[in-house]
Design an enzyme around this catalytic site. Sequence first.
Site, PDB file in Angstrom:
ATOM      1  N   SER A 204      -0.578  44.180 -97.080  1.00  0.00           N
ATOM      2  CA  SER A 204      -0.543  42.710 -97.127  1.00  0.00           C
ATOM      3  C   SER A 204       0.705  42.224 -97.852  1.00  0.00           C
ATOM      4  CB  SER A 204      -1.784  42.185 -97.856  1.00  0.00           C
ATOM      5  OG  SER A 204      -1.873  42.810 -99.125  1.00  0.00           O
TER       6      SER A 204
ATOM      7  N   HIS B 181      -2.007  43.391 -90.055  1.00  0.00           N
ATOM      8  CA  HIS B 181      -2.611  42.897 -91.295  1.00  0.00           C
ATOM      9  C   HIS B 181      -3.917  42.188 -91.007  1.00  0.00           C
ATOM     10  CE1 HIS B 181      -2.487  39.867 -94.846  1.00  0.00           C
ATOM     11  NE2 HIS B 181      -3.179  40.965 -95.188  1.00  0.00           N
TER      12      HIS B 181
ATOM     13  N   GLU C 217      -2.630  49.937-101.863  1.00  0.00           N
ATOM     14  CA  GLU C 217      -1.443  49.080-101.709  1.00  0.00           C
ATOM     15  C   GLU C 217      -0.328  49.577-102.632  1.00  0.00           C
ATOM     16  OE1 GLU C 217      -1.352  47.141 -99.348  1.00  0.00           O
ATOM     17  OE2 GLU C 217       0.182  45.648 -99.665  1.00  0.00           O
TER      18      GLU C 217
ATOM     19  N   ASP D 226     -10.208  60.037 -94.775  1.00  0.00           N
ATOM     20  CA  ASP D 226      -9.956  59.794 -96.198  1.00  0.00           C
ATOM     21  C   ASP D 226      -9.740  61.159 -96.849  1.00  0.00           C
ATOM     22  OD1 ASP D 226     -10.663  57.033 -98.002  1.00  0.00           O
ATOM     23  OD2 ASP D 226     -10.354  58.935 -99.078  1.00  0.00           O
TER      24      ASP D 226
END
Length: 713
Positions: free
Chosen positions: A429, A450, A402, A343
């Site tokens: 997604s 996914h 996302e 991260d």
Amino acid sequence: MYNGQAVTLKSIENGLVELVLDAQGAPVNTLNSIAMRELGEAVEIIAADSSITGSSIKGLLISSAKPAFIVGADITEFMSMFALPDAELQQRLAESHALFSRIESLPFPTLTAVNGMALGGGFELALSTDFRVLTKDARVGLPEVNLGIYPGWGGTVRLSRMIDTASAVQWMLTGKPQKAAVALELGVADRLAEEGELRAVALELLQAAVNGEVDFRANRQRKRQPIQNSSEVKAMAAEMAKKLDPNYPAPIQILEIVATHASLPFDEALKVETEGFTTLAKSDAAKSLIGLFLNDQLLKKKARSWSKQAAPVKQSAVLGAGIMGGGVAYQSASTGTPILMKDIRDEALELGINTASGLLDKQIEKGRLTEEAKQAVLGGIQPTLSYDDFSNVDIVVEAVVENPAVKASVLAEVEKSVPATAVLASNTSTISINQLAESVSRPEQFCGMHFFNPVHLMPLVEVIRGSQTSDETIARTVAYASAMGKTPIVVNDCPGFLVNRILFPYFNAFNRLLLDGVDFERIDRVMEGFGWPMGPAYLADVVGIDTLVHADHVMQEGFPVRMGHDGDVIAAALLDAKHLGQKNGKGFYEYGKDENGRRFKKASEKAQQLIEDRRSAQLELTDQQIIDRMMIPMCLEAALCLEDGIVETPAEADMGLILGLGFPRFRGGALRYIDTLGLEEFARRAEEHQSRGALYQLTEGFKARLAEGRSYY
Ligand code: T1G
């Protein structure tokens, strides 16, 4: 004495004979028609010999030459019998009863040696002998309820007379394989043996019975006696039946027939079992649940086939330590694949590790994990702020925010740090895999992977193939998903991939119903009655209204005709009103705790008002019309995914919905549901709602199937 394809009969020491199950060319022993015929022939030889005065046969041992004893009747073959007229199906069952009763009436002791598993009909065969010896790691049980049926070869009668009836009923209702130690404690196993000593322990007990040291006839009598406290059994069964889901008839039938035959003599009890069996066998639930077992076998076969082609995954990595990234890290490390968790902020890494640690603590609380094992799993997750250690990574799962731009830059960045053979897989997604593939220099090594939230609980992983994705990449990603204990389904790239693409017409239909004046609490009640774990309003709150609106825009762009421009009028209005769903305590419903600390969920007046302000009609619909309005668009989208080649088989489409969305298992999936209604009836119902938009348009492929009478299964 007898050599068949699945059964051998041979004489062993001291007048004992042995029936060995060893189905040639099969991975497991099942009681298919060949095995049952051969068992019958072998038992006839034994019976004929033992009827001769001075017969040399003193005892019978039944054993298996495979790692598992017998896994049950052959499901595919057994299911084909369900199409027979009731009387013929009952006759077939009676023939099996006769075989087991033949074994039970041999004039000498009989014993089954169980290794591995004795399930369903295999366990029922074992119940017909006088004694059972199990290896300590063996499992026995009656899983028929998972198939929407119940034991049809005497199991409901024998087991409920050999152990306490409450335990017998629990075994049949749960369908779970039971540990050998439990079988011993309850009295349905007579001895346990170490793996390598099964035969010796079995022969010792059988010899003791032959010598009259152990009374084998007492065991037989126990099985043949009616259950003493049959009135209590009836009361218990009636009480338990009240708590069962009427959508699953098998558990209810199990309670009913055990209560009915508890007080009957053995042979009459068998007849009760057989009569009840045929009703269940013809139920839609049985067709659906057996279909799910066969679908699952297909998915396992396909995953094994991909995995055989795959280069190994020894080291993986995940980008993003959020809910999804942390879940992927936990799942990978806890199933043995070490993973780097990267991260850009220390706090995020700490959160990711704490999430994994919390999940492991829960396993420790349940006694499934030791502290030492927990540390080993955590040792398999290497948090990092850099790509320094990415030089030996085999696969990277990208699970950052996302946002297409962020994902594209992160993918391009990580690609520079990994080996040229590494796979890059995005957990997106909603973003097109083909679009994201433009950001990497090796698009053939890029695909979608996914996961569903929460990763450690949801079994499904959609492996999404972009137009340039190579087979090697798909194989490696499928192999990694399987190694993580997940069920991968390979799908082709399109907006929403498979599961979300099929889900959104369902949400659009919900939106349409609201605009047509149907109350969302009623829609939730009706759809939960249909079998969904949550109605659409509740599901929207759990998914998150903001997530719903974002995804709906993706679907509207992808499928402007069907996914309509009014698909999210209500969700957009809720979002504007800062109703985000469960995440901020208010969506369609309001969530909180009352003064006693009890959680509540109640319809939001604000939500009701903003729906009322946008309502454009006031239709009076029956519950069935509500179900049709919700289910027809979902089923047609599943049909279209098959026609568009997004998914290869009806089985994979349906399993995606079952595993990814919690589609009601007893309905078998969207395409199974079309088959259950029948294509003509489905078309008639779609016609009835044509005026409510393109969601109810029959697809070309559906029309072709309808014309040819070609069902999906
Ligand atoms: N019929 C036919 N094939 C079966 C089978 C079955 N019952 N069980 C397993 N197989 C095949 C499976 O297709 C696969 O084949 C291989 O065995 C390994 O299976 C009258 C009516 C036993 C726990 O419900 O739960 O008896 O793909 O990959 O993960 O009262 O299979 O390798 O060619 O699943 O280790 C009751 C169902 C039947 C048990 C093993 N019995 N099977 O799991 O291996 S109805 C069941 C399972 C009945 C009587 C009633 C699992 C397993 P292939 P697998 P696994």
